[in-house]
Motif scaffolding. Structure first.
Motif, mmCIF file in Angstrom:
data_model
loop_
_atom_site.group_PDB
_atom_site.id
_atom_site.type_symbol
_atom_site.label_atom_id
_atom_site.label_comp_id
_atom_site.label_asym_id
_atom_site.label_seq_id
_atom_site.Cartn_x
_atom_site.Cartn_y
_atom_site.Cartn_z
ATOM 1 N N HIS A 59 29.924 77.647 -11.609
ATOM 2 C CA HIS A 59 30.787 78.181 -10.161
ATOM 3 C C HIS A 59 29.910 79.718 -9.943
ATOM 4 O O HIS A 59 29.083 80.377 -10.495
ATOM 5 C CB HIS A 59 31.962 78.746 -10.872
ATOM 6 C CG HIS A 59 32.820 78.964 -9.658
ATOM 7 N ND1 HIS A 59 34.443 79.609 -9.679
ATOM 8 C CD2 HIS A 59 32.736 78.386 -8.728
ATOM 9 C CE1 HIS A 59 35.218 79.293 -8.472
ATOM 10 N NE2 HIS A 59 33.684 79.090 -7.276
ATOM 11 N N THR A 116 40.231 78.740 -18.336
ATOM 12 C CA THR A 116 40.412 77.557 -17.279
ATOM 13 C C THR A 116 39.058 77.192 -17.489
ATOM 14 O O THR A 116 38.790 76.133 -17.243
ATOM 15 C CB THR A 116 40.809 78.444 -16.250
ATOM 16 O OG1 THR A 116 41.796 79.230 -16.228
ATOM 17 C CG2 THR A 116 41.172 77.163 -15.027
ATOM 18 N N TYR A 117 38.086 78.117 -16.573
ATOM 19 C CA TYR A 117 36.520 77.794 -17.431
ATOM 20 C C TYR A 117 36.386 76.423 -18.405
ATOM 21 O O TYR A 117 35.554 75.737 -18.028
ATOM 22 C CB TYR A 117 35.589 78.819 -16.908
ATOM 23 C CG TYR A 117 35.705 79.137 -15.768
ATOM 24 C CD1 TYR A 117 34.850 78.631 -14.430
ATOM 25 C CD2 TYR A 117 35.812 80.555 -15.130
ATOM 26 C CE1 TYR A 117 35.210 79.379 -13.250
ATOM 27 C CE2 TYR A 117 35.660 81.349 -13.605
ATOM 28 C CZ TYR A 117 35.120 79.843 -12.945
ATOM 29 O OH TYR A 117 35.599 80.867 -11.374
ATOM 30 N N TYR A 169 32.444 71.669 -12.725
ATOM 31 C CA TYR A 169 32.454 71.824 -14.179
ATOM 32 C C TYR A 169 31.159 70.945 -14.553
ATOM 33 O O TYR A 169 30.781 70.767 -15.678
ATOM 34 C CB TYR A 169 33.270 71.069 -14.381
ATOM 35 C CG TYR A 169 34.758 72.010 -14.139
ATOM 36 C CD1 TYR A 169 34.781 73.745 -15.096
ATOM 37 C CD2 TYR A 169 35.658 72.001 -13.477
ATOM 38 C CE1 TYR A 169 35.259 74.551 -14.662
ATOM 39 C CE2 TYR A 169 36.341 72.728 -12.941
ATOM 40 C CZ TYR A 169 35.913 74.048 -13.657
ATOM 41 O OH TYR A 169 37.376 74.953 -13.397
ATOM 42 N N LYS A 227 37.049 69.460 -21.104
ATOM 43 C CA LYS A 227 37.388 68.536 -20.745
ATOM 44 C C LYS A 227 36.040 67.404 -20.373
ATOM 45 O O LYS A 227 35.814 66.278 -20.439
ATOM 46 C CB LYS A 227 38.079 68.130 -19.162
ATOM 47 C CG LYS A 227 39.561 69.138 -20.205
ATOM 48 C CD LYS A 227 40.723 69.243 -18.761
ATOM 49 C CE LYS A 227 42.267 69.172 -18.856
ATOM 50 N NZ LYS A 227 43.041 69.420 -18.351
ATOM 51 N N TYR A 228 35.252 68.204 -19.652
ATOM 52 C CA TYR A 228 34.169 67.537 -18.804
ATOM 53 C C TYR A 228 33.680 67.209 -20.139
ATOM 54 O O TYR A 228 32.680 65.983 -20.065
ATOM 55 C CB TYR A 228 33.419 68.184 -17.915
ATOM 56 C CG TYR A 228 31.667 67.832 -17.910
ATOM 57 C CD1 TYR A 228 32.174 66.367 -16.610
ATOM 58 C CD2 TYR A 228 30.723 68.895 -18.402
ATOM 59 C CE1 TYR A 228 30.845 66.374 -17.146
ATOM 60 C CE2 TYR A 228 29.864 67.761 -17.676
ATOM 61 C CZ TYR A 228 29.112 66.880 -17.488
ATOM 62 O OH TYR A 228 28.439 65.996 -16.425
ATOM 63 N N ARG A 285 38.452 75.566 -20.788
ATOM 64 C CA ARG A 285 38.862 74.347 -20.582
ATOM 65 C C ARG A 285 38.876 72.970 -20.299
ATOM 66 O O ARG A 285 38.500 71.794 -20.415
ATOM 67 C CB ARG A 285 41.119 74.779 -20.872
ATOM 68 C CG ARG A 285 41.359 73.620 -20.929
ATOM 69 C CD ARG A 285 43.243 74.239 -20.476
ATOM 70 N NE ARG A 285 43.503 74.277 -19.147
ATOM 71 C CZ ARG A 285 43.655 76.288 -19.014
ATOM 72 N NH1 ARG A 285 43.237 76.669 -19.929
ATOM 73 N NH2 ARG A 285 43.827 75.998 -17.968
ATOM 74 N N ASN A 286 38.180 73.344 -18.728
ATOM 75 C CA ASN A 286 37.565 72.565 -17.827
ATOM 76 C C ASN A 286 37.015 72.335 -17.861
ATOM 77 O O ASN A 286 36.017 71.262 -18.359
ATOM 78 C CB ASN A 286 37.618 73.007 -16.732
ATOM 79 C CG ASN A 286 39.462 73.039 -15.950
ATOM 80 O OD1 ASN A 286 39.935 71.926 -16.375
ATOM 81 N ND2 ASN A 286 39.243 73.800 -15.588
ATOM 82 N N SER A 287 35.581 72.374 -18.952
ATOM 83 C CA SER A 287 34.373 72.768 -19.464
ATOM 84 C C SER A 287 34.732 71.295 -20.306
ATOM 85 O O SER A 287 33.849 70.798 -20.351
ATOM 86 C CB SER A 287 33.431 73.923 -19.917
ATOM 87 O OG SER A 287 33.560 74.654 -17.959
#
Length: 389
Positions: free
Chosen positions: A257, A324-325, A226, A331-332, A327-329
């Motif tokens: 990814h 999900t991608y 990420y 966060k990063y 959301r995690n991105s």
């Protein structure tokens, strides 16, 4: 970074080609020190010229000075006319030559002359063909012919995959499939096109039409990153599916990814989606031949576009949703912002502290006490003493 060198060379067989005229090329599977495996094609005349140049580079090891010192293997000269019989009969000699070559001292086996000769060329992946000419014929080396001393190092075991649906090839370099066909994968390209063999046929196949025999999950796939790697778009693409991105040539994106089917998940600003990996190039890398190759190549099909796809596994492949991608991105990205703010606040504190110290009144030097009258009289001049008295 360690220099590239060859760990293993395996002769797979030969191919009979008819363009620009009838000739034969040998097929080699070259395994490199980074564990990548590349398929290359070489004429015997090319191999012999390479061999002669290698002998000139190492005259002692080639036995030119003293035959007792020769360690470079022998290779017979090409015949005036190389037909199919001579091409087939020299396979054993050529396989033994490659095995000995790789196991020579590093100053020979890892020299640039050897490394460059066995590197992939543009015509290895896209051989020049003519639609009006008969397609090449492939002749694989029998399995029992490979039982030699090279097996001591551990031969390369090709993975077997199953076709999940029918595939009609669209070019001569591809191979048609029928649902249920069991193919051996020779090379897995990041583009999503895999080079496979089925009996005496060989060609490129979209990875999305294949599934591993031991399970639905691809253990070779990397975990999402990420933080992202910066890439440059080399060819524009207009999204067809909802989870794809539309980008223009020259755009800068981040790959988060890398998937084996050739469709990578990328991030543009705070938006994520799939994009063909073959249209991307890592930032800072130079590849002048890429743009010309892209004009004649298309992205492999997506798994979601395959009709009548039947998996032999009850469980489907594990997939990560775009949410999900994203959301995690996010966060990063937020953690990166927080870190930036933290450093900024720290810098502001230091600046403010320096400013406060700068605004403080500077300390004045201490005033020495006035000397006594007796001390003055003892140390002053006669003129000063008269004035005081």
């Amino acid at each position: 970074m360690e220099d590239a060198f060859i760990r293993h060379i395996e002769l797979l067989g030969y191919e009979k080609r008819f363009f620009p005229s009838q000739h034969y090329v040998y097929m080699f599977l070259v395994k490199w020190n980074d564990l990548s495996e590349k398929l290359i094609y070489r004429r015997f005349t090319e191999i012999y010229e390479f061999h002669k140049a290698l002998k000139e580079m190492f005259p002692i090891e080639s036995g030119d000075i003293n035959m007792e010192n020769r360690i470079i293997p022998h290779l017979p000269a090409p015949k005036w006319f190389d037909g199919q019989r001579s091409t087939q009969s020299r396979q054993g000699t050529l396989a033994e030559y490659c095995y000995t070559l790789v196991n020579l001292p590093h100053k020979i086996s890892r020299c640039l002359h050897v490394v460059n000769f066995f590197k992939v060329r543009p015509d290895d992946t896209n051989p020049i063909t003519d639609s009006q000419i008969k397609k090449p014929e492939v002749f694989l080396l029998p399995k029992d012919a490979k039982k030699n001393s090279a097996d001591i190092t551990g031969p390369i075991v090709l993975q077997t995959y199953r076709a999940i649906a029918n595939y009609e090839k669209s070019s001569r370099s591809e191979m048609a499939l029928q649902a249920g066909d069991m193919v051996d994968v020779v090379e897995k390209s990041e583009s999503g096109w895999w080079f496979c063999q089925l009996k005496n046929k060989r060609g490129w196949v979209p990875a999305t039409y294949l599934e591993p025999m031991d399970g639905p999950d691809e253990s070779e796939e990397q975990e999402p990153n990420y933080a992202g790697e910066q890439y440059i778009v080399q060819k524009s693409y207009t999204a067809v599916e909802e989870d794809e991105l539309t980008l223009k040539e020259g755009d800068t994106i981040e790959v988060i990814h890398k998937l084996l089917d050739g469709w990578w998940v990328i991030r543009k600003d705070e938006t994520t989606g799939y994009y063909p990996s073959m249209y991307l190039q890592k930032a800072g890398e130079m590849n002048t031949s890429m743009k010309s190759e892209l004009r004649n190549r298309s992205a492999p099909p997506r798994r979601s576009t395959i009709r009548n796809a039947k998996s032999i596994h009850k469980q489907g492949r594990k997939q990560i949703s775009q949410e999900t991608y994203r959301r995690n991105s996010k966060k990063y990205l937020q953690s990166r912002r927080n870190m930036k703010e933290k450093f900024q606040n720290k810098a502001n504190v230091i600046i403010e502290k320096n400013e406060q110290e700068g605004n403080k009144p500077k300390a004045q030097p201490a005033v020495p006490p006035r000397p006594s009258k007796d001390l003055i009289l003892n140390r002053c001049t006669e003129s000063t003493r008269r004035k005081i008295l």
